[in-house]
Write a protein that holds these residues in place. Structure first.
Motif, PDB file in Angstrom:
ATOM      1  N   GLU A 147      22.862  36.846  44.363  1.00 49.14           N
ATOM      2  CA  GLU A 147      23.957  36.248  45.123  1.00 49.14           C
ATOM      3  C   GLU A 147      23.708  34.763  45.368  1.00 49.14           C
ATOM      4  O   GLU A 147      24.635  33.954  45.294  1.00 49.14           O
ATOM      5  CB  GLU A 147      24.173  36.997  46.438  1.00 49.14           C
ATOM      6  N   HIS A 148      22.458  34.400  45.621  1.00 48.19           N
ATOM      7  CA  HIS A 148      22.111  32.987  45.795  1.00 48.19           C
ATOM      8  C   HIS A 148      22.382  32.214  44.507  1.00 48.19           C
ATOM      9  O   HIS A 148      22.940  31.109  44.543  1.00 48.19           O
ATOM     10  CB  HIS A 148      20.639  32.847  46.208  1.00 48.19           C
ATOM     11  N   LEU A 149      22.002  32.781  43.389  1.00 50.09           N
ATOM     12  CA  LEU A 149      22.243  32.139  42.095  1.00 50.09           C
ATOM     13  C   LEU A 149      23.743  31.913  41.892  1.00 50.09           C
ATOM     14  O   LEU A 149      24.166  30.837  41.458  1.00 50.09           O
ATOM     15  CB  LEU A 149      21.670  33.003  40.969  1.00 50.09           C
ATOM     16  N   HIS A 150      24.550  32.900  42.227  1.00 51.74           N
ATOM     17  CA  HIS A 150      26.004  32.759  42.091  1.00 51.74           C
ATOM     18  C   HIS A 150      26.550  31.695  43.035  1.00 51.74           C
ATOM     19  O   HIS A 150      27.362  30.856  42.644  1.00 51.74           O
ATOM     20  CB  HIS A 150      26.695  34.096  42.362  1.00 51.74           C
ATOM     21  N   ASP A 151      26.111  31.705  44.280  1.00 51.97           N
ATOM     22  CA  ASP A 151      26.667  30.813  45.295  1.00 51.97           C
ATOM     23  C   ASP A 151      26.141  29.383  45.228  1.00 51.97           C
ATOM     24  O   ASP A 151      26.856  28.450  45.600  1.00 51.97           O
ATOM     25  CB  ASP A 151      26.379  31.369  46.700  1.00 51.97           C
ATOM     26  N   HIS A 152      24.880  29.221  44.769  1.00 50.73           N
ATOM     27  CA  HIS A 152      24.241  27.906  44.845  1.00 50.73           C
ATOM     28  C   HIS A 152      23.702  27.394  43.519  1.00 50.73           C
ATOM     29  O   HIS A 152      23.104  26.325  43.474  1.00 50.73           O
ATOM     30  CB  HIS A 152      23.095  27.934  45.862  1.00 50.73           C
ATOM     31  N   ASP A 153      23.847  28.152  42.459  1.00 54.08           N
ATOM     32  CA  ASP A 153      23.334  27.817  41.140  1.00 54.08           C
ATOM     33  C   ASP A 153      21.803  27.937  41.126  1.00 54.08           C
ATOM     34  O   ASP A 153      21.191  28.374  42.088  1.00 54.08           O
ATOM     35  CB  ASP A 153      23.787  26.426  40.704  1.00 54.08           C
ATOM     36  N   TYR A 154      21.221  27.583  40.027  1.00 47.87           N
ATOM     37  CA  TYR A 154      19.796  27.829  39.811  1.00 47.87           C
ATOM     38  C   TYR A 154      18.909  26.902  40.649  1.00 47.87           C
ATOM     39  O   TYR A 154      19.274  25.775  40.967  1.00 47.87           O
ATOM     40  CB  TYR A 154      19.449  27.699  38.334  1.00 47.87           C
ATOM     41  N   ALA A 155      17.747  27.441  41.009  1.00 50.83           N
ATOM     42  CA  ALA A 155      16.719  26.745  41.783  1.00 50.83           C
ATOM     43  C   ALA A 155      15.455  27.585  41.641  1.00 50.83           C
ATOM     44  O   ALA A 155      15.514  28.710  41.149  1.00 50.83           O
ATOM     45  CB  ALA A 155      17.129  26.645  43.247  1.00 50.83           C
ATOM     46  N   PRO A 156      14.305  27.104  42.068  1.00 52.85           N
ATOM     47  CA  PRO A 156      13.109  27.947  42.002  1.00 52.85           C
ATOM     48  C   PRO A 156      13.290  29.285  42.736  1.00 52.85           C
ATOM     49  O   PRO A 156      12.653  30.266  42.397  1.00 52.85           O
ATOM     50  CB  PRO A 156      12.029  27.088  42.669  1.00 52.85           C
ATOM     51  N   TYR A 157      14.189  29.331  43.706  1.00 53.20           N
ATOM     52  CA  TYR A 157      14.456  30.554  44.465  1.00 53.20           C
ATOM     53  C   TYR A 157      15.082  31.642  43.604  1.00 53.20           C
ATOM     54  O   TYR A 157      14.832  32.826  43.799  1.00 53.20           O
ATOM     55  CB  TYR A 157      15.371  30.207  45.644  1.00 53.20           C
ATOM     56  N   ALA A 158      15.936  31.252  42.644  1.00 49.20           N
ATOM     57  CA  ALA A 158      16.614  32.185  41.746  1.00 49.20           C
ATOM     58  C   ALA A 158      17.056  31.410  40.512  1.00 49.20           C
ATOM     59  O   ALA A 158      17.769  30.421  40.630  1.00 49.20           O
ATOM     60  CB  ALA A 158      17.816  32.812  42.437  1.00 49.20           C
ATOM     61  N   PHE A 159      16.622  31.875  39.348  1.00 43.11           N
ATOM     62  CA  PHE A 159      16.906  31.114  38.130  1.00 43.11           C
ATOM     63  C   PHE A 159      17.142  32.020  36.936  1.00 43.11           C
ATOM     64  O   PHE A 159      17.036  33.242  37.044  1.00 43.11           O
ATOM     65  CB  PHE A 159      15.783  30.105  37.856  1.00 43.11           C
ATOM     66  N   THR A 160      17.486  31.400  35.817  1.00 42.73           N
ATOM     67  CA  THR A 160      17.799  32.117  34.583  1.00 42.73           C
ATOM     68  C   THR A 160      16.893  31.615  33.460  1.00 42.73           C
ATOM     69  O   THR A 160      16.121  30.674  33.646  1.00 42.73           O
ATOM     70  CB  THR A 160      19.259  31.891  34.171  1.00 42.73           C
ATOM     71  N   PHE A 161      17.040  32.213  32.284  1.00 42.24           N
ATOM     72  CA  PHE A 161      16.314  31.713  31.125  1.00 42.24           C
ATOM     73  C   PHE A 161      16.701  30.264  30.829  1.00 42.24           C
ATOM     74  O   PHE A 161      15.859  29.451  30.486  1.00 42.24           O
ATOM     75  CB  PHE A 161      16.631  32.549  29.873  1.00 42.24           C
ATOM     76  N   HIS A 162      17.983  29.944  30.931  1.00 41.19           N
ATOM     77  CA  HIS A 162      18.473  28.612  30.583  1.00 41.19           C
ATOM     78  C   HIS A 162      18.038  27.533  31.566  1.00 41.19           C
ATOM     79  O   HIS A 162      17.916  26.370  31.192  1.00 41.19           O
ATOM     80  CB  HIS A 162      19.998  28.613  30.495  1.00 41.19           C
ATOM     81  N   HIS A 163      17.847  27.899  32.798  1.00 38.14           N
ATOM     82  CA  HIS A 163      17.441  26.956  33.843  1.00 38.14           C
ATOM     83  C   HIS A 163      16.288  27.608  34.597  1.00 38.14           C
ATOM     84  O   HIS A 163      16.472  28.205  35.646  1.00 38.14           O
ATOM     85  CB  HIS A 163      18.607  26.661  34.778  1.00 38.14           C
TER      86      HIS A 163
END
Length: 186
Positions: A147-163
């Motif tokens: 949900e954090h990734l959806h609401d705030h985009d990528y960060a060390p807290y929640a990330f994806t392969f691309h970021h």
């Protein structure tokens, strides 16, 4: 040494118990995919019920992985007949191992069919984050990160392969990521 936590979540077009051919194909491929991933280098563990639980994912005893929960945007059922989701929670030694597992072999073949089985929700389908080597992430941790990734985009807290980020929070890039991996937003 830190471990990489991975939470995945997808909303199925049909309930898990739908007897149609498409869901049977999904179940048949899924069993083989999970077996292959469980043998992949870098794989540590995944959330599994602590006993022979009955009912739905919501009813099962997940032990130290915590109570099963889902993102707020999941609006389908929660009964045996209506549950229409797939979620996984796993631990990995590193990002490259998780990447190789997701984008090769049987899982890659299943990804190629994802839109046969899953709805396009406009929400991310997975989130990574780093944990200490003695931490078992919970389902709630995974939902919170997604949900954090959806609401705030990528960060060390929640990330994806691309970021992605290393354990210290420094942005990092996997070699060949653009050529091999689609951005898995639902």
């Amino acid at each position: 040494m830190p471990h990489l936590a991975l939470y995945t979540f997808g909303v199925l077009k049909s309930p898990l118990t739908d007897p149609a051919r498409l869901m049977r194909e999904f179940h048949e491929s899924g069993e083989a995919v999970y077996r292959e991933i469980g043998q992949h280098p870098g794989y540590i563990a995944q959330a599994e019920p602590a006993d022979n639980s009955r009912g739905t994912l919501f009813d099962w005893n997940w032990g130290e992985w915590g109570e099963f929960t889902v993102p707020a945007w999941y609006e389908k059922g929660r009964t045996v007949e209506t549950t229409a989701l797939i979620a996984t929670l796993s631990l990995w030694t590193d990002l490259q191992s998780a990447f190789d597992s997701v984008y090769t072999g049987l899982h890659r073949a299943a990804l190629n069919r994802r839109y046969d089985w899953f709805e396009r929700t406009g929400h991310p389908g997975y989130a990574f984050w780093w944990v200490t080597d003695d931490t078992i992430p919970t389902w709630q941790d995974g939902v919170t990160r997604l949900e954090h990734l959806h609401d705030h985009d990528y960060a060390p807290y929640a990330f994806t392969f691309h970021h992605s980020f290393d354990p210290a929070g420094t942005p990092t890039r996997l070699k060949g990521i653009r050529e091999q991996a689609p951005d898995l937003r639902g």
